[in-house]
Design a protein around this motif. Structure first.
Motif, PDB file in Angstrom:
ATOM      1  N   ALA A  63      30.848   2.872  40.699  1.00 48.38           N
ATOM      2  CA  ALA A  63      31.281   4.126  41.150  1.00 48.38           C
ATOM      3  C   ALA A  63      32.212   4.514  40.360  1.00 48.38           C
ATOM      4  N   ASP A  64      32.177   5.933  39.594  1.00 50.82           N
ATOM      5  CA  ASP A  64      33.263   6.571  38.709  1.00 50.82           C
ATOM      6  C   ASP A  64      33.196   5.750  37.708  1.00 50.82           C
ATOM      7  N   ARG A  65      32.656   4.958  37.326  1.00 50.43           N
ATOM      8  CA  ARG A  65      32.696   4.066  35.843  1.00 50.43           C
ATOM      9  C   ARG A  65      31.348   3.970  35.160  1.00 50.43           C
ATOM     10  N   GLU A  66      30.552   5.231  35.389  1.00 50.80           N
ATOM     11  CA  GLU A  66      29.261   5.059  34.917  1.00 50.80           C
ATOM     12  C   GLU A  66      29.448   4.628  33.107  1.00 50.80           C
ATOM     13  N   ALA A  67      30.392   5.099  32.651  1.00 49.25           N
ATOM     14  CA  ALA A  67      30.451   5.184  31.173  1.00 49.25           C
ATOM     15  C   ALA A  67      30.666   4.023  30.651  1.00 49.25           C
ATOM     16  N   GLU A  68      31.197   2.997  31.569  1.00 50.49           N
ATOM     17  CA  GLU A  68      31.286   1.591  31.183  1.00 50.49           C
ATOM     18  C   GLU A  68      30.364   0.600  31.385  1.00 50.49           C
TER      19      GLU A  68
END
Ligand code: GTR
Length: 343
Positions: free
Chosen positions: A240-245
């Protein structure tokens, strides 16, 4: 134009080494959970068998049972076949309602197009809630990597496939799994794992379905893991909120269909499912078909207009007007694609 749009998503590339196993284990470990092995055998019992649609079709209720580490599990599915005695290609449809037909399922039209229809009502497998009931009770639970409900529904579709392979009225090489929305996610995860399906259809499946997570302005990982944590394995919540990683994105789910057929359909007003990211995911997944010497999505350099289907490649795609719904329009396009490619 599509190239720069896609670059703006900064996707992890499809793995080159052992792509199928790598993508399957990533998605199992991080999103849907690890499914148990298929049972050694299933048993199928015909509970009812009657003429349907004035006799042009035959409707059977079939109960499938199998052993699990806990108690034996069983569930019903409905098999609707044209009554002409020939073998037909089939849709294995996972549905929000047990009724046949229903608003998402134009059953008579499907039969009239020469397709058989295997219908599974998803909550006959396990409830669409955090309750660990039905099939969920039959296997040991692992908080981090254990399967979520999408995995359980997908597993049941594979048991329907086990049975369809034995039925002379079904062309076992032309079985397409299909579903809408959360059940579109389920259809994709099912076919990703089970290579006996010659095709998968995802209708408006959105987040954790066909749509890329990166750059998605509709439903985000945070939204879905907050409202529906039980659809997934525990690990998914960490993104969650770390899609870019994320070491994965949803184009890998689509890529697992290669070299088979895939169809993704979107609805123009369905911003929550994010049509642009559903489409771009097809563009990105096409590399997997290219690697097999095939064409994935065959598209001009922009998103298509409404009702201008892209049917040439191994990935079919259309977008239609209006909102989130499994429309007759969608079914007709899916059948046109199957007719055209005889899949
Ligand atoms: C929504 C959910 C979506 C989609 C949809 C559905 O509430 O946020 O991911 O699956 O339900 O299944 O209709």
């Amino acid at each position: 134009m599509l190239k720069s749009l896609l670059e703006s998503r900064h996707l992890p590339p499809l793995p080159e080494e052992n792509p199928r196993q790598t993508m399957l284990s990533l998605l199992a470990r991080e999103v849907y959970g690890v499914s148990p092995a298929a049972p050694d055998a299933i048993h199928a019992h015909i509970e009812s068998d009657e003429p349907a649609f004035g006799g042009k079709a035959r409707l059977r209720r079939i109960r499938i049972s199998f052993d699990t580490p806990a108690i034996p599990f069983s569930f019903p599915y409905m098999l609707l076949t044209p009554a002409d005695g020939r073998a037909h290609p089939a849709f294995a449809a996972i549905n929000f309602e047990p009724a046949i037909p229903h608003k998402y399922l134009p059953a008579e039209e499907i039969i009239d197009h020469g397709y058989a229809l295997a219908c599974l009502y998803y909550q006959d497998i396990t409830s669409d809630s955090g309750e660990w009931d039905g099939l969920a009770m039959c296997y040991p639970r692992n908080e981090n990597t254990g399967w979520g409900k999408i995995g359980m529904w997908a597993f049941a579709l594979s048991r329907v496939m086990d049975d369809l392979q034995t039925r002379p009225e079904i062309d076992g090489k032309r079985i397409c799994v299909t579903g809408h929305s959360r059940l579109g996610k389920t259809a994709l995860w099912c076919a990703a794992q089970d290579e006996r399906f010659s095709m998968a259809v995802s209708n408006d499946s959105g987040c954790a379905g066909a749509a890329l997570a990166r750059g998605n302005t509709g439903e985000r990982v945070r939204n879905i893991v907050t409202r529906f944590p039980y659809w997934f394995c525990g690990n998914y919540a960490a993104w969650a909120d770390r899609e870019a990683e994320m070491p994965f994105d949803q184009h890998m789910l689509l890529a697992l269909l290669a070299p088979r057929r895939l169809y993704v359909s979107s609805a123009r007003e369905d911003a929550w499912a994010h049509p642009e990211n559903e489409f771009l995911s097809c563009v990105a997944a096409s590399d997997a078909w290219r690697a097999c010497g095939l064409e994935g999505l065959s598209t001009p350099d922009s998103m298509p207009q409404d009702l201008s289907p892209l049917h040439r490649g191994h990935i079919g795609y259309h977008i239609r007007p209006f909102g989130h719904f499994f429309s007759r329009t969608d079914w007709l396009m899916h059948m046109a694609y199957r007719d055209m490619h005889r899949v």
